[in-house]
Write a protein that holds these residues in place. Structure first.
Motif, PDB file in Angstrom:
ATOM      1  N   ASN A  56     -26.636 -36.997  58.803  1.00 49.09           N
ATOM      2  CA  ASN A  56     -26.058 -37.610  59.995  1.00 49.09           C
ATOM      3  C   ASN A  56     -26.517 -39.057  60.057  1.00 49.09           C
ATOM      4  OD1 ASN A  56     -24.841 -35.569  62.332  1.00 49.09           O
ATOM      5  ND2 ASN A  56     -26.064 -34.580  60.770  1.00 49.09           N
ATOM      6  N   GLY A  57     -25.782 -39.854  60.777  1.00 46.22           N
ATOM      7  CA  GLY A  57     -26.208 -41.246  60.950  1.00 46.22           C
ATOM      8  C   GLY A  57     -26.031 -41.705  62.379  1.00 46.22           C
ATOM      9  N   GLY A  58     -27.058 -42.354  62.942  1.00 40.20           N
ATOM     10  CA  GLY A  58     -26.944 -42.967  64.273  1.00 40.20           C
ATOM     11  C   GLY A  58     -26.828 -41.969  65.384  1.00 40.20           C
ATOM     12  N   PRO A  59     -25.731 -41.977  66.143  1.00 41.62           N
ATOM     13  CA  PRO A  59     -25.576 -41.130  67.328  1.00 41.62           C
ATOM     14  C   PRO A  59     -25.734 -39.652  67.003  1.00 41.62           C
ATOM     15  CG  PRO A  59     -23.866 -42.808  67.263  1.00 41.62           C
ATOM     16  CD  PRO A  59     -24.579 -42.877  65.948  1.00 41.62           C
ATOM     17  N   THR A  60     -26.244 -38.954  67.981  1.00 38.45           N
ATOM     18  CA  THR A  60     -26.421 -37.511  67.840  1.00 38.45           C
ATOM     19  C   THR A  60     -25.542 -36.794  68.846  1.00 38.45           C
ATOM     20  OG1 THR A  60     -28.179 -37.319  69.477  1.00 38.45           O
ATOM     21  CG2 THR A  60     -28.824 -37.957  67.242  1.00 38.45           C
ATOM     22  N   ASN A  61     -25.493 -35.487  68.742  1.00 37.21           N
ATOM     23  CA  ASN A  61     -24.713 -34.709  69.710  1.00 37.21           C
ATOM     24  C   ASN A  61     -25.172 -34.976  71.131  1.00 37.21           C
ATOM     25  OD1 ASN A  61     -23.419 -33.641  67.569  1.00 37.21           O
ATOM     26  ND2 ASN A  61     -24.390 -31.619  67.646  1.00 37.21           N
ATOM     27  N   ASP A  62     -26.482 -35.195  71.279  1.00 36.05           N
ATOM     28  CA  ASP A  62     -27.035 -35.374  72.631  1.00 36.05           C
ATOM     29  C   ASP A  62     -26.927 -36.814  73.127  1.00 36.05           C
ATOM     30  OD1 ASP A  62     -27.746 -32.701  72.675  1.00 36.05           O
ATOM     31  OD2 ASP A  62     -29.687 -33.106  71.729  1.00 36.05           O
ATOM     32  N   ASN A  63     -26.744 -37.745  72.212  1.00 35.35           N
ATOM     33  CA  ASN A  63     -26.752 -39.159  72.629  1.00 35.35           C
ATOM     34  C   ASN A  63     -25.831 -39.963  71.724  1.00 35.35           C
ATOM     35  OD1 ASN A  63     -27.251 -41.700  73.584  1.00 35.35           O
ATOM     36  ND2 ASN A  63     -29.409 -41.762  72.942  1.00 35.35           N
ATOM     37  N   CYS A  64     -24.568 -40.072  72.149  1.00 36.57           N
ATOM     38  CA  CYS A  64     -23.609 -40.797  71.330  1.00 36.57           C
ATOM     39  C   CYS A  64     -23.816 -42.310  71.406  1.00 36.57           C
ATOM     40  CB  CYS A  64     -22.182 -40.451  71.764  1.00 36.57           C
ATOM     41  SG  CYS A  64     -21.698 -38.767  71.327  1.00 36.57           S
ATOM     42  N   ASP A  65     -24.692 -42.761  72.293  1.00 35.16           N
ATOM     43  CA  ASP A  65     -24.977 -44.195  72.388  1.00 35.16           C
ATOM     44  C   ASP A  65     -26.222 -44.588  71.619  1.00 35.16           C
ATOM     45  OD1 ASP A  65     -22.800 -44.650  74.092  1.00 35.16           O
ATOM     46  OD2 ASP A  65     -23.971 -44.027  75.849  1.00 35.16           O
ATOM     47  N   ALA A  66     -26.776 -43.664  70.846  1.00 39.21           N
ATOM     48  CA  ALA A  66     -27.980 -43.974  70.074  1.00 39.21           C
ATOM     49  C   ALA A  66     -27.672 -45.048  69.048  1.00 39.21           C
ATOM     50  CB  ALA A  66     -28.494 -42.712  69.394  1.00 39.21           C
ATOM     51  N   ALA A  67     -28.733 -45.688  68.548  1.00 38.95           N
ATOM     52  CA  ALA A  67     -28.586 -46.786  67.594  1.00 38.95           C
ATOM     53  C   ALA A  67     -27.765 -46.334  66.403  1.00 38.95           C
ATOM     54  CB  ALA A  67     -29.952 -47.267  67.141  1.00 38.95           C
ATOM     55  N   ASP A  91     -23.099 -37.255  40.031  1.00 41.80           N
ATOM     56  CA  ASP A  91     -23.135 -38.692  39.770  1.00 41.80           C
ATOM     57  C   ASP A  91     -23.136 -39.467  41.073  1.00 41.80           C
ATOM     58  OD1 ASP A  91     -22.790 -40.808  37.541  1.00 41.80           O
ATOM     59  OD2 ASP A  91     -21.245 -41.340  39.028  1.00 41.80           O
ATOM     60  N   ILE A  92     -23.717 -40.685  41.017  1.00 44.94           N
ATOM     61  CA  ILE A  92     -23.802 -41.530  42.222  1.00 44.94           C
ATOM     62  C   ILE A  92     -22.428 -41.817  42.813  1.00 44.94           C
ATOM     63  CG2 ILE A  92     -23.771 -43.683  40.903  1.00 44.94           C
ATOM     64  CD1 ILE A  92     -25.908 -42.944  44.039  1.00 44.94           C
ATOM     65  N   SER A  93     -21.397 -41.844  41.941  1.00 44.04           N
ATOM     66  CA  SER A  93     -20.039 -42.120  42.430  1.00 44.04           C
ATOM     67  C   SER A  93     -19.529 -41.011  43.335  1.00 44.04           C
ATOM     68  CB  SER A  93     -19.084 -42.310  41.253  1.00 44.04           C
ATOM     69  OG  SER A  93     -18.992 -41.108  40.490  1.00 44.04           O
ATOM     70  N   GLN A  94     -20.137 -39.808  43.201  1.00 44.60           N
ATOM     71  CA  GLN A  94     -19.754 -38.683  44.053  1.00 44.60           C
ATOM     72  C   GLN A  94     -20.539 -38.664  45.357  1.00 44.60           C
ATOM     73  OE1 GLN A  94     -17.201 -36.822  42.663  1.00 44.60           O
ATOM     74  NE2 GLN A  94     -17.423 -38.426  41.107  1.00 44.60           N
ATOM     75  N   ARG A  95     -21.528 -39.548  45.464  1.00 43.53           N
ATOM     76  CA  ARG A  95     -22.407 -39.542  46.634  1.00 43.53           C
ATOM     77  C   ARG A  95     -22.189 -40.778  47.509  1.00 43.53           C
ATOM     78  NH1 ARG A  95     -27.435 -40.026  44.222  1.00 43.53           N
ATOM     79  NH2 ARG A  95     -26.882 -39.544  42.058  1.00 43.53           N
ATOM     80  N   GLU A  96     -20.948 -41.110  47.724  1.00 39.22           N
ATOM     81  CA  GLU A  96     -20.589 -42.225  48.611  1.00 39.22           C
ATOM     82  C   GLU A  96     -20.120 -41.691  49.956  1.00 39.22           C
ATOM     83  OE1 GLU A  96     -17.733 -44.916  47.048  1.00 39.22           O
ATOM     84  OE2 GLU A  96     -18.777 -45.203  45.130  1.00 39.22           O
ATOM     85  N   PHE A  97     -20.420 -42.429  51.008  1.00 36.25           N
ATOM     86  CA  PHE A  97     -19.859 -42.113  52.325  1.00 36.25           C
ATOM     87  C   PHE A  97     -19.601 -43.417  53.062  1.00 36.25           C
ATOM     88  CE2 PHE A  97     -24.434 -42.183  52.988  1.00 36.25           C
ATOM     89  CZ  PHE A  97     -24.619 -42.826  54.201  1.00 36.25           C
ATOM     90  N   THR A  98     -18.740 -43.354  54.043  1.00 38.81           N
ATOM     91  CA  THR A  98     -18.318 -44.547  54.782  1.00 38.81           C
ATOM     92  C   THR A  98     -18.698 -44.411  56.246  1.00 38.81           C
ATOM     93  OG1 THR A  98     -16.468 -44.896  53.269  1.00 38.81           O
ATOM     94  CG2 THR A  98     -16.349 -45.997  55.414  1.00 38.81           C
ATOM     95  N   VAL A  99     -19.262 -45.508  56.790  1.00 35.65           N
ATOM     96  CA  VAL A  99     -19.612 -45.587  58.211  1.00 35.65           C
ATOM     97  C   VAL A  99     -18.639 -46.525  58.896  1.00 35.65           C
ATOM     98  CG1 VAL A  99     -21.372 -46.270  59.886  1.00 35.65           C
ATOM     99  CG2 VAL A  99     -22.041 -45.092  57.774  1.00 35.65           C
ATOM    100  N   SER A 100     -18.099 -46.090  60.019  1.00 33.38           N
ATOM    101  CA  SER A 100     -17.201 -46.930  60.822  1.00 33.38           C
ATOM    102  C   SER A 100     -17.471 -46.635  62.286  1.00 33.38           C
ATOM    103  CB  SER A 100     -15.737 -46.623  60.471  1.00 33.38           C
ATOM    104  OG  SER A 100     -14.866 -47.409  61.268  1.00 33.38           O
ATOM    105  N   GLY A 101     -17.627 -47.688  63.057  1.00 30.06           N
ATOM    106  CA  GLY A 101     -17.935 -47.508  64.472  1.00 30.06           C
ATOM    107  C   GLY A 101     -19.293 -46.880  64.683  1.00 30.06           C
ATOM    108  N   GLY A 102     -20.197 -47.036  63.680  1.00 29.92           N
ATOM    109  CA  GLY A 102     -21.555 -46.537  63.815  1.00 29.92           C
ATOM    110  C   GLY A 102     -21.747 -45.092  63.439  1.00 29.92           C
ATOM    111  N   VAL A 103     -20.664 -44.393  63.007  1.00 31.43           N
ATOM    112  CA  VAL A 103     -20.788 -42.994  62.612  1.00 31.43           C
ATOM    113  C   VAL A 103     -20.175 -42.800  61.233  1.00 31.43           C
ATOM    114  CG1 VAL A 103     -20.809 -42.098  64.972  1.00 31.43           C
ATOM    115  CG2 VAL A 103     -18.635 -42.368  63.770  1.00 31.43           C
ATOM    116  N   ILE A 104     -20.644 -41.773  60.522  1.00 31.21           N
ATOM    117  CA  ILE A 104     -20.064 -41.449  59.221  1.00 31.21           C
ATOM    118  C   ILE A 104     -18.674 -40.864  59.453  1.00 31.21           C
ATOM    119  CG2 ILE A 104     -20.345 -40.078  57.114  1.00 31.21           C
ATOM    120  CD1 ILE A 104     -23.352 -39.974  57.702  1.00 31.21           C
TER     121      ILE A 104
END
Length: 453
Positions: A56-67, A91-104
């Motif tokens: 997970n990245g940044g906001p959590t279920n309990d706090n969507c305004d988290a950093a 391979d590293i090419s399979q381990r990419e993810f994108t963050v937009s608006g502070g969330v994956i």
């Protein structure tokens, strides 16, 4: 020297580079990453399995305004806690993810599950088991651009990390098979206290998962033990070696419970951490060895009776029995005043009678022939007669007892007549050598383990 300009942070400032002597500096990643289960529960101290771990990245279920983590394309890796061993298996090419608006919002070739703050959680398998004894792993993320700029490495200053635990699987408790072998001298299917173990007997244990092993039973208990067996590979079978036509299986006992005689013993389900006991019982047979009445009344029989240049010892042995005449009275020979030749003729007249009107008389004739067979060594008194379940000596003793109790058993005299008739039938089987008997001690046998490989 002029002071360096102050760098401004922000989600859009993924990388600010100052070229000082050719060294590139990346902006730190804002926000935080953490691992969770599929439901988004954070701070999970231990995961039951590697497949349960999500990023997970940044906001959590309990706090969507988290950093929030800065927007952009990232890569991740799983290592041991110190970061010295790469555990991610794709391979590293399979381990990419994108963050937009502070969330994956998406990931390459890794399963995702929706998150409450509008993003997704990324499943992190496949990764190998950690060498850490406590089952501790470390998750790393870094911008894809930083990974490339840093020579395809995760540099500490350009990453966010989170440690997590996966329960170290406990190896299932292993089981064992104790296989015993004993000589069932009375063929009753039970290991009686006076019956000896057999060692050097081949036993084979196997299952349907490729396990097969052969061992010999050992002194002094007739035991061989198959260790380190998995109850997850049930059922097992145990087979005893066959030692030849004179040997016969008489007992199969599993964990103290008698089973129908079978070889191999199949369908044995082991219990983790426990030892299952399998016991095989066997006996060996030989011919009864008796000479029939028709032989004893010939010149050959007379010669054998007179083998010590006197027939009186044999006549005296017959006199020790409760032999009966056709009338039911006691019958014996006078070895004091009557000549041996006369006594032999008296014996022939008495024993050659075929009447069964008085069963006690018929039984007496058979018992007398059995006594001659035992004294001559043709019949071994300690051998066991199958039908009666008695040794031959005990069978003769039982006949003598009933003759002493009742010397006249005509038709209709029951149950004594029936008892005496049955005893006579069994004794005639021995005298006529038409029955196999069980030896009190094991016959010879030999098994050899195949050479290794």
């Amino acid at each position: 020297m002029k002071p360096l300009p102050r760098l401004r942070s922000g989600a859009s400032a993924l990388l600010l580079t100052l070229c000082l002597g050719g060294v590139a500096f990346a902006a730190p990643i804002s926000g935080a990453i953490f691992t969770s289960d599929i439901d988004g529960t954070v701070n999970v101290n231990h995961y039951a399995a590697k497949a349960d771990v999500y990023l997970n990245g940044g906001p959590t279920n309990d706090n969507c305004d988290a950093a929030a983590v800065d927007d952009g394309v990232y890569v991740f890796q799983i290592t041991n806690p110190s970061g010295t061993v790469l555990l991610s298996e794709d391979d590293i090419s399979q381990r990419e993810f994108t963050v937009s608006g502070g969330v994956i919002v998406s990931a390459n070739n890794h399963a995702v599950t929706p998150a409450d703050c509008g993003g997704v959680r990324v499943q992190m398998i496949p990764f190998a088991d950690t060498p850490n004894n406590g089952g501790v792993y470390k998750a790393w993320i870094t911008r894809k651009s930083d990974y490339i700029a840093n020579g395809n490495t995760f540099r500490n200053s350009d990453t966010k990390t989170d440690n997590f635990h996966v329960l170290v699987p406990t190896a299932p408790e292993l089981s064992a098979l104790n296989v015993y072998k004993f000589y069932d001298a009375n063929a009753n299917g039970e290991w009686d206290a006076d019956e000896v173990p057999l060692f050097g007997w081949l036993m084979t244990a196997a299952n349907g998962f490729g396990f097969a092993a052969q061992q010999l039973t050992q002194s002094p208990d007739g035991l061989t033990r198959f260790d380190n067996l998995s109850s997850l590979e049930n059922p097992y079978a145990v087979q005893e070696g066959t030692a030849g036509g004179t040997w016969h299986q008489s007992a199969l006992i599993i964990d103290g419970a008698p089973q129908a005689v079978a070889n191999p013993a199949t369908g044995i389900n082991l219990v983790a951490g426990e030892t299952t006991e399998v016991i095989f019982g066997n006996y060996c047979e030989c011919k009864a060895g008796g000479k029939p009445k028709s032989w004893w009344v010939t010149a050959s029989g007379q010669t054998k009776v007179n083998d010590g240049s006197t027939m009186n010892p044999e006549f005296n042995a017959l006199n020790q029995l409760n032999l009966r005449s056709s009338s039911g009275s006691g019958w014996n020979l006078n070895t004091t005043t009557t000549s041996q030749a006369t006594n032999w003729n008296l014996f022939l007249t008495w024993v050659n009678n075929t009447s069964t009107n008085n069963m006690a008389y018929a039984l007496s004739r058979s018992a007398a022939i059995l006594r001659l067979n035992i004294d001559a060594g043709y019949v071994v008194g300690t051998n066991l007669h199958h039908g009666s379940g008695m040794t031959i000596s005990a069978l003769l003793s039982a006949a003598n007892t009933t003759l002493g109790a009742d010397g006249s058993t005509p038709l209709g005299d029951e149950p004594n007549r029936a008892t005496q008739e049955q005893l006579r039938t069994w004794i005639d089987e021995i005298n006529n050598n038409t029955v196999m008997v069980i030896m009190p001690k094991p016959c010879k046998f030999a098994f050899y383990l195949p050479p290794p490989g």
